[in-house]
Scaffold this motif. Structure first.
Motif, PDB file in Angstrom:
ATOM      1  N   LEU A   9      -7.263 -12.586 -61.100  1.00  0.00           N
ATOM      2  CA  LEU A   9      -6.862 -11.916 -59.855  1.00  0.00           C
ATOM      3  C   LEU A   9      -6.756 -12.990 -58.776  1.00  0.00           C
ATOM      4  N   ARG A  10      -5.534 -13.263 -58.314  1.00  0.00           N
ATOM      5  CA  ARG A  10      -5.331 -14.366 -57.368  1.00  0.00           C
ATOM      6  C   ARG A  10      -4.608 -13.950 -56.086  1.00  0.00           C
ATOM      7  N   ASP A  11      -3.712 -12.932 -56.226  1.00  0.00           N
ATOM      8  CA  ASP A  11      -2.848 -12.565 -55.098  1.00  0.00           C
ATOM      9  C   ASP A  11      -3.055 -11.104 -54.740  1.00  0.00           C
ATOM     10  N   LEU A  12      -2.999 -10.840 -53.447  1.00  0.00           N
ATOM     11  CA  LEU A  12      -3.089  -9.452 -52.986  1.00  0.00           C
ATOM     12  C   LEU A  12      -1.938  -9.178 -52.037  1.00  0.00           C
ATOM     13  N   ARG A  13      -1.192  -8.123 -52.324  1.00  0.00           N
ATOM     14  CA  ARG A  13      -0.094  -7.686 -51.443  1.00  0.00           C
ATOM     15  C   ARG A  13      -0.554  -6.433 -50.734  1.00  0.00           C
ATOM     16  N   ILE A  14      -0.430  -6.451 -49.444  1.00  0.00           N
ATOM     17  CA  ILE A  14      -0.944  -5.345 -48.641  1.00  0.00           C
ATOM     18  C   ILE A  14       0.212  -4.705 -47.890  1.00  0.00           C
ATOM     19  N   SER A  15       0.484  -3.439 -48.181  1.00  0.00           N
ATOM     20  CA  SER A  15       1.524  -2.732 -47.443  1.00  0.00           C
ATOM     21  C   SER A  15       0.879  -2.114 -46.204  1.00  0.00           C
ATOM     22  N   VAL A  16       1.467  -2.373 -45.033  1.00  0.00           N
ATOM     23  CA  VAL A  16       0.835  -1.904 -43.793  1.00  0.00           C
ATOM     24  C   VAL A  16       1.540  -0.690 -43.197  1.00  0.00           C
ATOM     25  N   THR A  17       2.652  -0.283 -43.786  1.00  0.00           N
ATOM     26  CA  THR A  17       3.343   0.932 -43.328  1.00  0.00           C
ATOM     27  C   THR A  17       4.317   1.375 -44.414  1.00  0.00           C
ATOM     28  N   ASP A  18       4.590   2.677 -44.469  1.00  0.00           N
ATOM     29  CA  ASP A  18       5.622   3.163 -45.406  1.00  0.00           C
ATOM     30  C   ASP A  18       6.948   3.372 -44.685  1.00  0.00           C
ATOM     31  N   LEU A  54     -11.251  -4.596 -47.158  1.00  0.00           N
ATOM     32  CA  LEU A  54     -10.740  -4.664 -48.535  1.00  0.00           C
ATOM     33  C   LEU A  54     -10.354  -6.096 -48.879  1.00  0.00           C
ATOM     34  N   ALA A  55      -9.665  -6.763 -47.952  1.00  0.00           N
ATOM     35  CA  ALA A  55      -9.229  -8.144 -48.231  1.00  0.00           C
ATOM     36  C   ALA A  55     -10.450  -9.016 -48.533  1.00  0.00           C
ATOM     37  N   ARG A  56     -11.523  -8.841 -47.772  1.00  0.00           N
ATOM     38  CA  ARG A  56     -12.740  -9.644 -48.026  1.00  0.00           C
ATOM     39  C   ARG A  56     -13.287  -9.370 -49.427  1.00  0.00           C
ATOM     40  N   ALA A  57     -13.255  -8.093 -49.831  1.00  0.00           N
ATOM     41  CA  ALA A  57     -13.741  -7.747 -51.171  1.00  0.00           C
ATOM     42  C   ALA A  57     -12.880  -8.426 -52.233  1.00  0.00           C
ATOM     43  N   PHE A  58     -11.563  -8.376 -52.047  1.00  0.00           N
ATOM     44  CA  PHE A  58     -10.664  -9.012 -53.018  1.00  0.00           C
ATOM     45  C   PHE A  58     -10.870 -10.523 -53.050  1.00  0.00           C
ATOM     46  N   VAL A  59     -11.057 -11.126 -51.881  1.00  0.00           N
ATOM     47  CA  VAL A  59     -11.249 -12.575 -51.838  1.00  0.00           C
ATOM     48  C   VAL A  59     -12.546 -12.954 -52.571  1.00  0.00           C
ATOM     49  N   SER A  60     -13.555 -12.109 -52.442  1.00  0.00           N
ATOM     50  CA  SER A  60     -14.816 -12.404 -53.141  1.00  0.00           C
ATOM     51  C   SER A  60     -14.625 -12.332 -54.655  1.00  0.00           C
ATOM     52  N   ILE A  89     -10.516 -15.227 -42.829  1.00  0.00           N
ATOM     53  CA  ILE A  89     -11.420 -15.002 -43.970  1.00  0.00           C
ATOM     54  C   ILE A  89     -11.580 -16.313 -44.746  1.00  0.00           C
ATOM     55  N   PRO A  90     -12.827 -16.768 -44.914  1.00  0.00           N
ATOM     56  CA  PRO A  90     -13.017 -18.026 -45.654  1.00  0.00           C
ATOM     57  C   PRO A  90     -12.421 -17.909 -47.056  1.00  0.00           C
ATOM     58  N   ASP A  91     -11.885 -18.994 -47.570  1.00  0.00           N
ATOM     59  CA  ASP A  91     -11.266 -19.083 -48.911  1.00  0.00           C
ATOM     60  C   ASP A  91      -9.839 -18.541 -48.982  1.00  0.00           C
ATOM     61  N   VAL A  92      -9.341 -17.913 -47.906  1.00  0.00           N
ATOM     62  CA  VAL A  92      -7.930 -17.497 -47.931  1.00  0.00           C
ATOM     63  C   VAL A  92      -7.071 -18.733 -47.701  1.00  0.00           C
ATOM     64  N   GLU A  93      -6.217 -19.050 -48.682  1.00  0.00           N
ATOM     65  CA  GLU A  93      -5.416 -20.270 -48.573  1.00  0.00           C
ATOM     66  C   GLU A  93      -4.063 -20.024 -47.932  1.00  0.00           C
ATOM     67  N   LYS A 117       1.670 -18.094 -42.120  1.00  0.00           N
ATOM     68  CA  LYS A 117       2.249 -19.390 -42.478  1.00  0.00           C
ATOM     69  C   LYS A 117       3.700 -19.283 -42.890  1.00  0.00           C
ATOM     70  N   ARG A 118       4.021 -18.194 -43.597  1.00  0.00           N
ATOM     71  CA  ARG A 118       5.354 -18.146 -44.200  1.00  0.00           C
ATOM     72  C   ARG A 118       5.902 -16.742 -44.147  1.00  0.00           C
ATOM     73  N   VAL A 119       7.213 -16.635 -44.068  1.00  0.00           N
ATOM     74  CA  VAL A 119       7.855 -15.330 -44.215  1.00  0.00           C
ATOM     75  C   VAL A 119       8.921 -15.429 -45.313  1.00  0.00           C
ATOM     76  N   THR A 120       9.069 -14.338 -46.022  1.00  0.00           N
ATOM     77  CA  THR A 120      10.206 -14.179 -46.907  1.00  0.00           C
ATOM     78  C   THR A 120      11.097 -13.140 -46.256  1.00  0.00           C
ATOM     79  N   VAL A 121      12.338 -13.523 -45.989  1.00  0.00           N
ATOM     80  CA  VAL A 121      13.250 -12.619 -45.276  1.00  0.00           C
ATOM     81  C   VAL A 121      14.301 -12.109 -46.262  1.00  0.00           C
ATOM     82  N   SER A 122      14.495 -10.801 -46.275  1.00  0.00           N
ATOM     83  CA  SER A 122      15.425 -10.193 -47.230  1.00  0.00           C
ATOM     84  C   SER A 122      16.800 -10.044 -46.602  1.00  0.00           C
TER      85      SER A 122
END
Ligand code: SAM
Length: 334
Positions: A9-18, A54-60, A89-93, A117-122
């Protein structure tokens, strides 16, 4: 933290709105997501505090990269506040975001200052008619180009995502690549059978090898040299032209990469999915709002990951694609 197929488990994608300010025909078609569509009420969205917990839990549990998505994430009010909390959050790269770019001229500088840091634009076409039809609202591609420029000016790394559909935008791929290659690497994505409303069939997929051949013009695919992957689990196969300008191919249909998939996804309503094509997930919001401790949250997530064995893209057949109900892209993000 490995799943049943040995994947970390390395990556987490978080949807913030539908919600979204476009109605792309392959993602949120206007006839389904129209004025009467019941989007999530605000109280059902995860709050920023809940997302951070949640992000902190995933990072742990091993997550190192976070990506914000949607719907259209820039529609979520005060997004820089969330970015700052996640970047701290510590350890988030890495904190990145996928966006259609329309609101970047307004928000890019604040997002960068907050730690994005970065955006991906569609953007799927530079032809105003083709793009207008694909985005369902007639929105002009120049608005996305303005967003890309704003992101670059703000100091954000930029990549471009282009979904390719046969007979829809495939005629303009080379034109798009020629126009954007100086600005950012473009990644061409095979049209996928996500959600339940996009009328997907195999004939509408342009295989990546055909995309590369078209981009190369007269020289075809031979115009490009493969670029070695930077890390295990990199989804795009990268190629460079003789001047070193990169193009990426994301071949989720013709060359699935489930074996390297290290991604978990949280929907805007707080449901954890372990596959983009999942039919069901685990309700983390219920746990959060039911008073779960940090340790209980962590155990819940760890249990889901430990039991994960999905590899939908490797098992996909046209029949399964049509029959199986899947989470909507607007809930889970790309
Ligand atoms: N609204 C943002 C955007 O436009 O980038 C973020 C969410 S959008 C769902 C994320 C990415 O998924 C976009 O690049 C979009 O083109 C891609 N996408 C949506 N439906 C797709 C499909 N059926 N096949 C391939 N890619 C798809």
């Amino acid at each position: 933290m490995l799943d049943l197929l040995g994947r970390p488990l390395r990556d987490l994608r978080i949807s913030v709105t539908d919600r979204c300010n476009l109605r792309c025909t392959y993602c949120m078609p206007a006839d389904v997501f129209g004025p009467d569509y019941a989007f999530l009420p605000r109280a059902e969205l995860l709050s920023f505090e809940e997302i951070e917990r949640l992000a902190r839990a995933f990072v742990s549990l091993g997550v190192r990269k976070l990506r914000i998505t949607g719907g259209e994430p820039t529609l979520r009010r005060d997004l820089p506040t969330l970015i700052a909390a996640l970047a701290a959050i510590p350890d988030v790269e890495d904190v990145a975001m996928t966006t259609n770019g329309l609101l970047l001229p307004r928000v890019a500088a604040d997002l960068r200052a907050a730690g994005l840091k970065r955006v991906t634009v569609s953007i799927d076409s530079l032809d105003p008619e083709v793009f207008g039809r694909m985005n369902g609202l007639g929105t002009h591609p120049q608005r996305v180009l303005d967003g890309i420029e704003a992101a670059l000016t703000a100091g954000l790394g930029v990549k471009v995502n282009t979904v390719v559909q046969r007979g829809v935008n495939d005629a303009g791929l080379r034109e798009l690549w020629l126009a954007l290659r100086e600005l950012a690497p473009v990644r061409f994505i095979e049209f996928m059978d996500v959600g339940n409303h996009n009328g997907w069939n195999l004939d509408s997929v342009v295989p990546s090898r055909e995309v590369l051949a078209r981009l190369g013009g007269e020289a075809g695919a031979a115009h490009f040299q493969p670029v070695r992957a930077d890390y295990r689990g990199e989804v795009a196969s990268r190629y460079a032209d003789p001047e070193g300008r990169e193009v990426g191919l994301i071949s989720s249909v013709t060359a699935p990469f489930c074996g390297d998939c290290s991604r978990a996804r949280i929907s805007a309503a707080g449901v954890l999915y372990t596959c983009l094509f999942a039919s069901g997930g685990t309700d983390l919001r219920a746990a959060l709002r039911g008073g779960a401790s940090d340790a209980a949250l962590r155990d819940l997530i760890a249990g889901v990951w430990a039991g994960r064995e999905d590899r939908y893209s490797e098992e996909r057949g046209e029949a399964t694609a049509a029959l199986r109900p899947k989470v909507e892209m607007s809930h889970i993000g790309g």
